[in-house]
Design a protein around this motif. Structure first.
Motif, mmCIF file in Angstrom:
data_model
loop_
_atom_site.group_PDB
_atom_site.id
_atom_site.type_symbol
_atom_site.label_atom_id
_atom_site.label_comp_id
_atom_site.label_asym_id
_atom_site.label_seq_id
_atom_site.Cartn_x
_atom_site.Cartn_y
_atom_site.Cartn_z
ATOM 1 N N ILE A 34 0.861 -1.178 0.000
ATOM 2 C CA ILE A 34 0.000 0.000 0.000
ATOM 3 C C ILE A 34 0.898 1.229 0.000
ATOM 4 O O ILE A 34 1.790 1.363 0.835
ATOM 5 C CB ILE A 34 -0.916 0.014 1.242
ATOM 6 C CG1 ILE A 34 -1.796 -1.222 1.259
ATOM 7 C CG2 ILE A 34 -1.760 1.274 1.284
ATOM 8 C CD1 ILE A 34 -2.563 -1.404 2.549
ATOM 9 N N LYS A 35 0.637 2.159 -0.958
ATOM 10 C CA LYS A 35 1.434 3.376 -1.063
ATOM 11 C C LYS A 35 0.972 4.358 0.007
ATOM 12 O O LYS A 35 -0.180 4.770 0.042
ATOM 13 C CB LYS A 35 1.268 4.009 -2.438
ATOM 14 C CG LYS A 35 2.215 5.177 -2.670
ATOM 15 C CD LYS A 35 1.949 5.934 -3.947
ATOM 16 C CE LYS A 35 2.219 5.112 -5.170
ATOM 17 N NZ LYS A 35 2.081 5.886 -6.428
ATOM 18 N N ILE A 36 1.885 4.745 0.889
ATOM 19 C CA ILE A 36 1.580 5.683 1.967
ATOM 20 C C ILE A 36 1.824 7.104 1.508
ATOM 21 O O ILE A 36 0.998 7.981 1.712
ATOM 22 C CB ILE A 36 2.406 5.371 3.224
ATOM 23 C CG1 ILE A 36 2.012 4.001 3.763
ATOM 24 C CG2 ILE A 36 2.201 6.429 4.295
ATOM 25 C CD1 ILE A 36 2.842 3.525 4.926
ATOM 26 N N ALA A 37 2.981 7.350 0.881
ATOM 27 C CA ALA A 37 3.315 8.712 0.449
ATOM 28 C C ALA A 37 4.232 8.656 -0.769
ATOM 29 O O ALA A 37 4.971 7.704 -0.977
ATOM 30 C CB ALA A 37 3.982 9.477 1.564
ATOM 31 N N GLU A 38 4.109 9.737 -1.573
ATOM 32 C CA GLU A 38 4.992 9.903 -2.730
ATOM 33 C C GLU A 38 5.457 11.343 -2.715
ATOM 34 O O GLU A 38 4.656 12.263 -2.800
ATOM 35 C CB GLU A 38 4.219 9.600 -4.022
ATOM 36 C CG GLU A 38 5.075 9.645 -5.251
ATOM 37 C CD GLU A 38 4.299 9.226 -6.490
ATOM 38 O OE1 GLU A 38 4.474 9.908 -7.506
ATOM 39 O OE2 GLU A 38 3.519 8.263 -6.429
ATOM 40 N N ILE A 39 6.786 11.530 -2.565
ATOM 41 C CA ILE A 39 7.360 12.868 -2.416
ATOM 42 C C ILE A 39 8.308 13.116 -3.583
ATOM 43 O O ILE A 39 9.204 12.312 -3.863
ATOM 44 C CB ILE A 39 8.132 12.973 -1.084
ATOM 45 C CG1 ILE A 39 7.197 12.643 0.079
ATOM 46 C CG2 ILE A 39 8.732 14.361 -0.919
ATOM 47 C CD1 ILE A 39 7.888 12.445 1.406
ATOM 48 N N GLU A 40 8.088 14.268 -4.259
ATOM 49 C CA GLU A 40 8.963 14.625 -5.373
ATOM 50 C C GLU A 40 10.284 15.165 -4.820
ATOM 51 O O GLU A 40 10.295 15.988 -3.921
ATOM 52 C CB GLU A 40 8.291 15.673 -6.253
ATOM 53 C CG GLU A 40 9.047 15.940 -7.518
ATOM 54 C CD GLU A 40 8.301 16.866 -8.460
ATOM 55 O OE1 GLU A 40 8.968 17.558 -9.229
ATOM 56 O OE2 GLU A 40 7.061 16.903 -8.397
ATOM 57 N N LEU A 41 11.393 14.695 -5.378
ATOM 58 C CA LEU A 41 12.723 15.091 -4.920
ATOM 59 C C LEU A 41 13.337 16.063 -5.918
ATOM 60 O O LEU A 41 13.158 15.947 -7.120
ATOM 61 C CB LEU A 41 13.628 13.862 -4.796
ATOM 62 C CG LEU A 41 13.179 12.789 -3.805
ATOM 63 C CD1 LEU A 41 14.113 11.579 -3.894
ATOM 64 C CD2 LEU A 41 13.160 13.324 -2.405
ATOM 65 N N LYS A 42 14.076 17.028 -5.400
ATOM 66 C CA LYS A 42 14.824 17.938 -6.251
ATOM 67 C C LYS A 42 16.177 18.213 -5.587
ATOM 68 O O LYS A 42 16.292 18.174 -4.373
ATOM 69 C CB LYS A 42 14.057 19.227 -6.515
ATOM 70 C CG LYS A 42 13.704 20.025 -5.299
ATOM 71 C CD LYS A 42 12.906 21.254 -5.678
ATOM 72 C CE LYS A 42 12.513 22.008 -4.419
ATOM 73 N NZ LYS A 42 11.808 23.221 -4.728
ATOM 74 N N THR A 43 17.126 18.500 -6.364
ATOM 75 C CA THR A 43 18.467 18.737 -5.835
ATOM 76 C C THR A 43 18.604 20.207 -5.491
ATOM 77 O O THR A 43 18.269 21.096 -6.277
ATOM 78 C CB THR A 43 19.545 18.341 -6.872
ATOM 79 O OG1 THR A 43 19.324 19.054 -8.078
ATOM 80 C CG2 THR A 43 19.516 16.859 -7.142
ATOM 81 N N VAL A 44 19.051 20.466 -4.274
ATOM 82 C CA VAL A 44 19.288 21.827 -3.799
ATOM 83 C C VAL A 44 20.590 21.826 -3.021
ATOM 84 O O VAL A 44 21.042 20.800 -2.526
ATOM 85 C CB VAL A 44 18.143 22.335 -2.893
ATOM 86 C CG1 VAL A 44 16.875 22.571 -3.661
ATOM 87 C CG2 VAL A 44 17.903 21.403 -1.741
ATOM 88 N N SER A 45 21.149 23.004 -2.882
ATOM 89 C CA SER A 45 22.377 23.092 -2.102
ATOM 90 C C SER A 45 22.016 23.093 -0.618
ATOM 91 O O SER A 45 20.916 23.479 -0.217
ATOM 92 C CB SER A 45 23.151 24.351 -2.479
ATOM 93 O OG SER A 45 22.472 25.490 -2.000
ATOM 94 N N PHE A 46 22.970 22.691 0.192
ATOM 95 C CA PHE A 46 22.740 22.615 1.631
ATOM 96 C C PHE A 46 22.440 23.988 2.204
ATOM 97 O O PHE A 46 21.562 24.144 3.042
ATOM 98 C CB PHE A 46 23.977 22.003 2.316
ATOM 99 C CG PHE A 46 23.851 21.916 3.796
ATOM 100 C CD1 PHE A 46 23.038 20.971 4.395
ATOM 101 C CD2 PHE A 46 24.538 22.809 4.612
ATOM 102 C CE1 PHE A 46 22.918 20.900 5.760
ATOM 103 C CE2 PHE A 46 24.418 22.747 5.990
ATOM 104 C CZ PHE A 46 23.607 21.792 6.570
ATOM 105 N N LEU A 47 23.130 24.999 1.745
ATOM 106 C CA LEU A 47 22.945 26.359 2.252
ATOM 107 C C LEU A 47 21.548 26.881 1.929
ATOM 108 O O LEU A 47 20.883 27.482 2.783
ATOM 109 C CB LEU A 47 24.006 27.286 1.645
ATOM 110 C CG LEU A 47 24.065 28.704 2.202
ATOM 111 C CD1 LEU A 47 24.321 28.701 3.695
ATOM 112 C CD2 LEU A 47 25.113 29.517 1.474
ATOM 113 N N ASP A 48 21.063 26.599 0.716
ATOM 114 C CA ASP A 48 19.701 27.017 0.344
ATOM 115 C C ASP A 48 18.655 26.287 1.187
ATOM 116 O O ASP A 48 17.662 26.884 1.633
ATOM 117 C CB ASP A 48 19.444 26.765 -1.143
ATOM 118 C CG ASP A 48 20.261 27.672 -2.054
ATOM 119 O OD1 ASP A 48 20.720 28.722 -1.546
ATOM 120 O OD2 ASP A 48 20.413 27.336 -3.246
#
Length: 185
Positions: A34-48
Motif C-alpha cells: 500500500i502506497k503511503i506517500a509519494e514525495i517529489e525530490l529535487k536537488t538543492v544546495s545545503f545552504l539554500d
C-alpha cells in the motif's frame, strides 16, 4: 543521498524506494503493498535548504507569537470582564438585600395586624361555637320535622324563663364588618 538516508532501514513492514526523482513510501502487508506517500525530490544546495528551513521556522515562530499576543489580550479582557461582573454581582446583591428589607418593613406590620385580627376572630369564633353548640342541642332536628301546631309556637315568656343560654345575644355575634347586623334585625 535520500537512498542512503531511507535505504539503510531494513524492515519487513515498510518499503522505501526512489523512482524517477520521487521518494515512494509503501507499507508491505503480506503480498499487498500500500502506497503511503509519494514525495517529489529535487536537488538543492545545503545552504539554500538551511536558509529555507530557518525562514520557515522564523515565519512559524512569528505566527505563534501573534497568536499568543491575541490570546493574552483575550484573556486579559475576560479577566477584566470577570472582575467587573463580580463587582456588579456584589452591588446587585446589596441592592436586593436593601429592597428585601424595605419590603419586609412594609409587609410585617400588615402581617402582624392580620395575625392579630385572626386571633381576635378565632377568640370570638370560640365563643360563637359554644353558643352554637348550645343552640344546636335544642334544635337537633331542625325545622324540617313534623310538629304539632301548639308546640311550634313558643311564647316569649317561656324563652325568658329558660335563661340567656337559649337566646343568641347580639353581643356574641359581633361582626367587625357589620354584615350580620342586617340579618339579625
Amino acid at each position: 543521498m535520500a537512498k542512503e538516508a531511507f535505504g539503510g532501514i531494513e524492515t519487513s513492514k515498510y518499503d522505501i524506494s526512489i523512482d524517477d526523482k520521487k521518494l515512494i513510501w509503501r507499507k508491505v502487508g503480506g503480498k499487498a503493498k500500500i502506497k503511503i506517500a509519494e514525495i517529489e525530490l529535487k536537488t538543492v544546495s545545503f545552504l539554500d535548504a538551511q536558509t529555507e528551513l530557518f525562514a520557515q521556522l522564523i515565519e512559524s515562530n512569528n505566527e505563534l507569537k501573534t497568536k499568543n499576543k491575541d490570546f493574552k489580550r483575550r484573556q486579559d479582557n475576560l479577566v477584566r470582564d470577570l472582575k467587573k461582573s463580580k463587582n456588579m454581582l456584589v452591588e446587585m446583591e446589596k441592592e436586593k438585600s436593601g429592597i428585601e428589607d424595605k419590603l419586609y418593613e412594609r409587609f410585617l406590620p400588615i402581617l402582624n395586624a392580620k395575625k392579630e385580627k385572626i386571633r381576635e376572630l378565632e377568640k370570638n369564633g370560640v365563643m360563637r361555637a359554644s353558643v352554637h353548640a348550645l343552640s344546636d342541642e335544642e334544635d337537633d332536628y331542625g325545622s324540617a320535622t313534623d310538629e304539632d301546631p301548639d308546640e311550634s309556637t313558643v311564647s316569649k315568656d317561656s324563652l325568658d324563663e329558660a335563661g340567656p343560654s337559649n337566646k343568641r345575644s347580639k353581643s356574641t355575634m359581633d361582626d367587625s364588618l357589620g354584615l350580620l347586623d342586617d340579618s339579625l334585625t
